[in-house]
Motif scaffolding. Structure first.
Motif, PDB file in Angstrom:
ATOM      1  N   TYR A 224      -0.891   3.132   8.985  1.00  0.00           N
ATOM      2  CA  TYR A 224      -0.156   4.352   9.335  1.00  0.00           C
ATOM      3  C   TYR A 224      -0.232   5.353   8.169  1.00  0.00           C
ATOM      4  CZ  TYR A 224       3.217   7.374  11.456  1.00  0.00           C
ATOM      5  OH  TYR A 224       3.800   8.460  12.030  1.00  0.00           O
ATOM      6  N   ASP A 226       1.361   7.505   6.114  1.00  0.00           N
ATOM      7  CA  ASP A 226       2.753   7.945   5.913  1.00  0.00           C
ATOM      8  C   ASP A 226       2.872   9.200   5.056  1.00  0.00           C
ATOM      9  OD1 ASP A 226       1.929   6.601   3.696  1.00  0.00           O
ATOM     10  OD2 ASP A 226       3.284   4.888   3.967  1.00  0.00           O
ATOM     11  N   SER A 296      -2.472   7.038   3.250  1.00  0.00           N
ATOM     12  CA  SER A 296      -1.420   6.050   3.010  1.00  0.00           C
ATOM     13  C   SER A 296      -1.692   5.360   1.673  1.00  0.00           C
ATOM     14  CB  SER A 296      -1.415   5.017   4.135  1.00  0.00           C
ATOM     15  OG  SER A 296      -2.691   4.424   4.217  1.00  0.00           O
TER      16      SER A 296
END
Ligand SMILES: Cc1cc2nc3c(=O)[nH]c(=O)nc-3n(C[C@H](O)[C@H](O)[C@H](O)COP(=O)(O)OP(=O)(O)OC[C@H]3O[C@@H](n4cnc5c(N)ncnc54)[C@H](O)[C@@H]3O)c2cc1C
Length: 481
Positions: A224, A226, A296
């Motif tokens: 993911y 982030d 990330s």
């Protein structure tokens, strides 16, 4: 007097109900309407029935029965397709088979970076479930709250993250497909490397339901991202936007995940759809880019974006810019891009194109095509925008506000001809990501080489000799001799 087609229509419906069950079959016009109307509401047709199976076995049963009854099948996911692929032809023996009830996520495996999901799962719901496990499914498009993963695979959808992660084709490990004879192709492997001969799943990706019904999909996941930095930038021209794109690819270590080009008219159109939307940049630059870098782990995305923007502003490639300071501000920047679509719809029937040329030729192509439209349809307005980093541009044409519906249709036809004539000189594609459906079939067929037509026809005849699947979509295939 009872008309013959009415009698067979009633007969078909009785047989479908008795063999598949009342729960699966819709046949009242009002119930079927949402499945028989396209996203923009430009076309409304009719169907013998709408079938809504709950499992792969029920899909297989429905396919066998339709074949036996001489009915053809139009598969449907979220019905957000923009080329009339999921809406039946009026006056034909067609049923719509909706995958909407097959929406379970079978498994998410964070260790293997994979998930297996039924074809009717809504894209945003799939993305959310995957995000809860700390993973990311990169396919992202304006319709993601409604479109379904089986539809995305069948159209080989693109979207805003293509330049980093690729089209849907690149995000797929495997497929489960019900073939036109009712047999089930189980290709749902999640192996990352598998080079055993011809990769059969590729036949169904982008086939728009003409070769079978996708019932489940195994997808590739990534970590993911982030950290996300989003900027809206003002520039002097599309040419400079392409310069900026090339610089960003080199300077940002391929971490750029979106790069959307918009003309200044985007703000007016977005405001017409969402009057309260904040526009945090002067609206008088000739060109705008909405750009996103994401990542990330140990990478510092804000620092990367900050240093990149400083450099390109110093060099004069970017004239002005605003960097989102929060997720809400980033969301509002994306709403400008989404709102400009809604704004165009509010201006009435217009030409929507989805063309691509080589990136190095994009600025020249757009200038030439816009000139050709201005000459062919005086008083119209061109709106050129999109994921230009892929060489893809939506060169849309809005007829003059006062044009009557008949005039609008004529102007759309003339403008499309003018754009396609320029596109052919650039050896571009009439469909960069939306597919062919029924809307672009004529333009597609007119540009097919004999060898390509032969291959497509041979493939169709081998897999769907009874011509059960989505007739009229992509090509008017000749029946098997
Ligand atoms: C606001 C908006 C923004 C959009 N943005 C983008 C974009 O950025 N990029 C892009 O590529 N597209 C975009 N689209 C187009 C559309 O969302 C995509 O084509 C999407 O992939 C269609 O998915 P769907 O589930 O709605 O498919 P549907 O519209 O239901 O079907 C599309 C085609 O696939 C076939 N099909 C559907 N499900 C199956 C199945 N399970 N098995 C076999 N065949 C099937 C149908 O018969 C039809 O031919 C956008 C559309 C809208 C309305």
């Amino acid at each position: 007097m009872i008309h013959e087609t009415t009698a067979s229509m009633a007969e078909w419906r009785v047989k479908l109900r008795s063999r598949l069950g009342d729960d699966i079959v819709l046949s009242e016009s009002a119930d079927m309407l949402p499945y028989c109307r396209d996203w923009h509401g430009d076309v409304t047709s009719n169907a013998v029935a709408v079938l809504r199976p709950r499992s792969t076995e029920q899909v297989a049963q429905a396919v066998k029965l339709c074949s036996e009854l001489g009915l053809s099948i139009v598969p449907q996911g979220g019905n957000t397709g923009l080329v009339l692929g999921a809406v039946p032809d009026a006056d034909a023996n067609q049923v719509v088979l909706s995958l909407e009830r097959m929406n379970r996520i079978r498994q998410i495996d964070a260790d293997d970076f994979s998930a297996v999901v039924e074809a009717g799962c809504i894209l945003s719901e799939l993305k959310d479930a995957i995000a809860e496990k700390g993973m990311f499914f990169p396919l992202a498009l304006g319709a993601q709250g409604t479109c379904r993963i089986g539809g995305n695979v069948s159209t080989n959808a693109g979207g805003i993250n293509v330049l980093r992660y690729g089209m849907t084709r690149e995000l797929i490990f495997g497929l489960e497909v019900v073939l036109p004879d009712g047999s089930i192709f189980d290709g749902l492997s999640t192996l990352r490397k598998d080079n055993r001969g011809i990769d059969l799943k590729q036949l169904f990706i982008g086939a728009e339901g003409t070769l079978g019904i996708i019932t489940a999909v195994s997808v590739k996941l990534t970590p993911y991202p982030d950290q996300v930095a989003t900027a809206l930038l003002g520039l002097a021209s599309l040419d400079d936007a392409i310069k900026l794109f090339r610089r960003a690819r080199r300077d940002c270590c391929d971490l750029m995940s979106a790069f959307e080009f918009m003309p200044p008219l985007a703000f007016t159109l977005a405001k017409e759809a969402m009057p309260d939307l904040p526009i945090p940049i002067a609206a008088d630059y000739p060109a705008y880019v909405l750009m996103e870098i994401s990542g990330s782990g140990l990478v510092d995305i804000d620092d990367l974006m900050g240093r990149f923007l400083e450099a390109v502003m110093e060099e004069g490639i970017v004239l002005d810019g605003t960097l989102a300071a929060s997720q809400t501000q980033a969301r509002n920047l994306w709403l400008i891009r989404e709102g400009m679509n809604e704004g165009q719809a509010k201006r009435g029937m217009h030409l929507r194109t989805d063309v691509s040329v080589k990136l190095s030729q994009l600025a020249d192509f757009v200038a030439e095509a816009e000139r050709a439209v201005a000459e062919a349809v005086p008083g119209s307005t061109c709106v050129s925008y999109g994921h230009v980093g892929d060489g893809n541009v939506h060169l849309n044409v809005l007829p003059a506000a006062e044009a009557e519906p008949e005039q609008r249709l004529e102007q759309i036809y003339v403008a499309k001809g003018a754009i396609n004539a320029v596109l052919d000189r650039y050896q571009g594609s009439i469909s960069a990501e939306h597919g062919i459906g029924r809307l672009k079939r004529g333009d597609f067929e007119a540009r097919l080489s004999p060898v390509r037509r032969h291959l497509l026809t041979a493939l169709k005849q081998a897999i769907d000799p009874g011509m059960v699947m989505n007739p009229g979509c992509q090509l008017n295939f000749p029946a098997n001799s």
